[in-house]
Enzyme design. Sequence first.
Site, mmCIF file in Angstrom:
data_model
loop_
_atom_site.group_PDB
_atom_site.id
_atom_site.type_symbol
_atom_site.label_atom_id
_atom_site.label_comp_id
_atom_site.label_asym_id
_atom_site.label_seq_id
_atom_site.Cartn_x
_atom_site.Cartn_y
_atom_site.Cartn_z
ATOM 1 N N SER A 191 35.244 2.000 -24.307
ATOM 2 C CA SER A 191 33.350 1.046 -23.318
ATOM 3 C C SER A 191 33.744 2.931 -22.700
ATOM 4 O O SER A 191 34.229 3.556 -21.910
ATOM 5 C CB SER A 191 34.230 0.517 -22.319
ATOM 6 O OG SER A 191 34.018 -0.403 -23.405
ATOM 7 N N SER A 228 41.630 -10.813 -29.453
ATOM 8 C CA SER A 228 42.718 -10.513 -28.997
ATOM 9 C C SER A 228 43.217 -11.385 -29.227
ATOM 10 O O SER A 228 42.941 -13.199 -29.146
ATOM 11 C CB SER A 228 42.371 -9.785 -27.570
ATOM 12 O OG SER A 228 41.710 -11.259 -26.762
ATOM 13 N N ASP A 286 34.766 -2.722 -25.979
ATOM 14 C CA ASP A 286 35.182 -4.158 -25.122
ATOM 15 C C ASP A 286 34.935 -4.584 -23.835
ATOM 16 O O ASP A 286 33.930 -5.635 -22.984
ATOM 17 C CB ASP A 286 36.654 -5.212 -25.465
ATOM 18 C CG ASP A 286 36.987 -6.448 -24.636
ATOM 19 O OD1 ASP A 286 35.962 -7.168 -24.261
ATOM 20 O OD2 ASP A 286 37.901 -6.868 -24.289
ATOM 21 N N ASP A 290 42.868 -8.156 -33.034
ATOM 22 C CA ASP A 290 42.829 -6.969 -32.140
ATOM 23 C C ASP A 290 44.622 -7.090 -31.791
ATOM 24 O O ASP A 290 44.270 -8.396 -31.491
ATOM 25 C CB ASP A 290 41.659 -7.375 -30.997
ATOM 26 C CG ASP A 290 41.639 -5.906 -30.334
ATOM 27 O OD1 ASP A 290 41.909 -4.946 -30.661
ATOM 28 O OD2 ASP A 290 40.746 -6.070 -29.423
ATOM 29 N N HIS A 291 45.200 -6.103 -31.784
ATOM 30 C CA HIS A 291 46.076 -6.120 -31.261
ATOM 31 C C HIS A 291 47.470 -7.301 -31.162
ATOM 32 O O HIS A 291 48.277 -7.697 -30.669
ATOM 33 C CB HIS A 291 46.132 -5.627 -29.252
ATOM 34 C CG HIS A 291 45.184 -3.891 -29.344
ATOM 35 N ND1 HIS A 291 46.189 -3.027 -29.079
ATOM 36 C CD2 HIS A 291 44.204 -4.296 -28.617
ATOM 37 C CE1 HIS A 291 45.660 -2.456 -28.434
ATOM 38 N NE2 HIS A 291 44.182 -2.622 -28.624
HETATM 39 P P1 13P Z 1 37.716 -0.860 -23.972
HETATM 40 O O1 13P Z 1 38.687 -1.319 -22.831
HETATM 41 O O2 13P Z 1 37.610 0.570 -23.692
HETATM 42 O O3 13P Z 1 36.459 -1.676 -23.964
HETATM 43 O O4 13P Z 1 38.479 -0.659 -24.797
HETATM 44 C C1 13P Z 1 39.055 -2.008 -25.995
HETATM 45 C C2 13P Z 1 39.941 -2.451 -27.056
HETATM 46 O O5 13P Z 1 39.944 -1.330 -27.302
HETATM 47 C C3 13P Z 1 40.130 -3.563 -28.022
HETATM 48 O O6 13P Z 1 41.300 -3.074 -28.487
HETATM 49 O O1 G3H Z 2 42.468 -4.309 -25.600
HETATM 50 C C1 G3H Z 2 42.303 -5.038 -24.831
HETATM 51 C C2 G3H Z 2 41.495 -5.844 -25.777
HETATM 52 O O2 G3H Z 2 40.013 -5.675 -24.402
HETATM 53 C C3 G3H Z 2 41.216 -7.065 -25.576
HETATM 54 O O3 G3H Z 2 41.542 -7.804 -24.405
HETATM 55 O O4 G3H Z 2 43.488 -9.040 -24.119
HETATM 56 O O5 G3H Z 2 42.247 -9.115 -22.308
HETATM 57 O O6 G3H Z 2 41.446 -10.077 -24.783
HETATM 58 P P1 G3H Z 2 42.205 -9.486 -23.590
HETATM 59 ZN ZN ZN Z 3 42.175 -1.765 -28.186
#
Ligand code: 13P
Ligand code: G3H
Ligand code: ZN
Length: 309
Positions: free
Chosen positions: A214, A50, A256, A82-83
Amino acid sequence: MALVTSTEMFKKAYEGGYAIGAFNVNNMEIVQGITEAAKEVNAPLILQVSSGARKYANHTYLMKLVEAAIIETGLPICLHLDHGDTFELCKSCIDGGFTSVMIDGSHHSFADNIKLTKQVVEYAHAHGVTVEGELGRLAGVEDAVNVSAEDSSYTRPDEVEEFVSKTGVDSLAIAIGTSHGAFKFKGEPKLRFDILEEVSRRLPGYPIVLHGASSVIPELVEKINKYGGNMPGARGVPEEMLRQAARSSVCKINIDSDLRLAMTATVREYFVQHPEHFDPRQYLAPARAAIKDLVKNKIINVLGCDGKA
Ligand code: 13P
Ligand code: G3H
Ligand code: ZN
């Protein structure tokens, strides 16, 4: 083996009726725990970073940790942003060696989401990198109280064909009732599999991504609460629902929070049981082992990608 894109992984996962685990990484112990598990059961892997992880650990450190994992395991690993929320962030990860990026334009209007996603896809594809887009917004915990507000954040199946064809995006994250974090459902867990089915019907053969997946494993939450934590009401997606998703068009399942819970539960227990210890290796080694156990269990019992590397 070098870093790979998601293309081949998703093709095989779609055809084989299983999903690839996309696990978030933030430090060495997490990378080691996940990759040692995948090696033992010969599973393909997506490691995702992320923007927060990149700020915490630094792009180069994470890159080198993942390269080390490839040398140690010989596994096909896809390194994914991610994102990603801007073109610049996606470009920086592409230029810095990632093989896949997510551009999350889900907070923009449909038209702006298409414009931003298309811009990222053009740059990424010119550099041999795959792209994940998102349509629909994942519900936050607070949204679950109001059905119509909750409904408004689900993916609209009537938008998916236009989004995919206009952007050229390689995979699509959809919102069917999951949310990020450890507090996903106030009442009974409920996912809109009808939306997933309609999306899959409209996009035959196309890989779908499930975020917020999760399970918030109850034994881990119990352990955290037993050893001084305070997480009443933590609740995640039941494993059977994830298995159902993995058998369908869902090719990537994001995890995550469960990794965070495993690490925290283990370290909390360790400190209570060994109040005299202060060497970080003493408590990080069992935390890394807990991550390994968790990931192995996910791969074998939930994702079904063991033996598929
Ligand atoms: P969780 O918070 O359910 O683990 O999701 C993680 C996620 O979607 C990361 O992009
Ligand atoms: O979707 C979010 C992931 O769990 C990453 O979380 O932005 O706190 O690293 P973070
Ligand atoms: Zn996500």
